[in-house]
Design an enzyme around this catalytic site. Sequence first.
Site, PDB file in Angstrom:
ATOM      1  CD  GLU A 260      45.201  45.835  37.858  1.00  0.00           C
ATOM      2  OE1 GLU A 260      44.288  46.025  38.703  1.00  0.00           O
ATOM      3  OE2 GLU A 260      45.103  46.226  36.678  1.00  0.00           O
TER       4      GLU A 260
ATOM      5  CD  GLU B 188      38.829  46.389  35.211  1.00  0.00           C
ATOM      6  OE1 GLU B 188      37.810  47.115  35.238  1.00  0.00           O
ATOM      7  OE2 GLU B 188      39.598  46.259  36.178  1.00  0.00           O
TER       8      GLU B 188
END
Length: 550
Positions: free
Chosen positions: A427, A325
């Site tokens: 994910e 991220e």
Amino acid sequence: MKCQYLFLLIIGLFLSILPSFASYEEPIYDHSAYTECKSVPEEALYNGGIMKDYWTNENQVIRSETNSYNFVLNNLSGDTIYSFSSWVRILDADSVVIKASLKTANGTVKCVGNVIARPGCWSFLKGGFVLDFPSSYALLYLQRSDGEKLNISISSVSLQPFTYQQWKKNQQNTIDKGRKCTAIIHISDVQGERVPGASIIVEQVSRDFPFGSAITKTILGNPAYQTWFKERFNAAVFEDELKWYSTEPQQGEVNYTIPDQMLEFVRKNQIITRGHNIFWEDPRYIPSWVRNLTGPDLKSAVNSRIQSLMNKYKNEFIHWDVDNEMLHYDFYEQRLGTNTSLEFFQTAQQLDPLAKLFMNDYNVVETCYDMNSTVDAYISKLRDLKQGGIIMDGIGLEGHFTVPNPPLIRAVLDKLATLKLPIWLTEVDISKNLDKETQAKYLEMVLREGFSHPGVNGIMLWTGLHSNGCYQMCLTDNNFHNLPAGDIVDNLLKEWQTGVVHGETDEHGSFSFSGFLGEYKINVKFGNRTVNSTFSLYRGDDTRHINIQL
């Protein structure tokens, strides 16, 4: 006589309109996309679609006294998916994100797409929207993300509608082309003579396409969980157990016992596994003792972490999410310098050279409202790493959805696919704020978009089961009875695997079938002779020829 004349007139009218019916073709989705800024814009996709007469290919200069430019759209159909694209060029700034949105007659606002526009060259915006109900009037408008007045050039605008059936047909066509292969089985005897009439049974025993899920430590010592998982999935990722806060919750107390045991399970069952993750830039998920370090102490801690983890697990994981991220957070770069993430990738590349290194981030494919993680921002970061000497191996898109936008998903994947890197949905789940039936409906949308896109090389669900449920979405209850999302997964796994094929060789001693890529076993019988064998269907084969001797 009058009746005969009328009959001939009707026949003539029918024949006159027949060519227009015969020439009608359902729209074929255009995967074209561009990531470079061009001196001249390309032609409009679909020749402009329903905006063909609304907009010419001549460059339109928009100098607006307001902060948006509106396309007025009348009588948009319901139950329709719209693919939108345009070329834009900014006229009064270094660069800025231009976002496209749709406002329907009832006031609903939908995200359509975005692009980083630059001066002096043209940038390609691609996205789309879905209308479940017709709209007599709508505004498709472009804005700067910073809300300032708009001063841009626009060219090659296109809006192409697809019915749900047409969209699904395009998905199936790309699946047939990219996920399947035609095999011709040739049966002969020891003299090389063809054997017509031989009985053949073909069965797929493993899939080529990686489709998996996160697992948690609750799978250890849990035969029911283990059986359920290995019956479905050929890929895994540890949800939390490799993360720094799990392996070293206190400074100097490194413990790999749990991930070691989880690795034993996946090894035993020949399940490939992703390494997630080495570092995470979000301060909320960095060990508290690390957050309190500064300068040389922090540098020493991160060096110890990456050396320990990657020396321990060299060659164990197919991928590493190196710096999770990094489009949204920059904890380490703020404290250790702007090249810190680059150094993480360099070290990972040196320590585990056979593993593929991934960026991994959210809201790239889920929405176009997050300006931190536009598809162009993702591509820009990839290029920065490449310029720093990193051989980037893969694109990780988390896929935490609320309401999926299929044409936006496909458009983002189109742009990323131009980079020729493996794309993984890493994910995937659907928000727990939705009911379970809606979760299942939206999950199917996402999975179909992922599996049907030629640039996607793997899909991972974020459905690791804890004692108290899952992060956002579970496939089963705690007794491994399917929830609606679990039914969707099981149905798709069945749909995307070749069933048992029965056949008989023709007069040429051959039998052909189309199958999903993967490993197969085959049984051939003729008279009192029987042969069992195996073969593979893999990507790149136009037609696979298998020769078997009886």
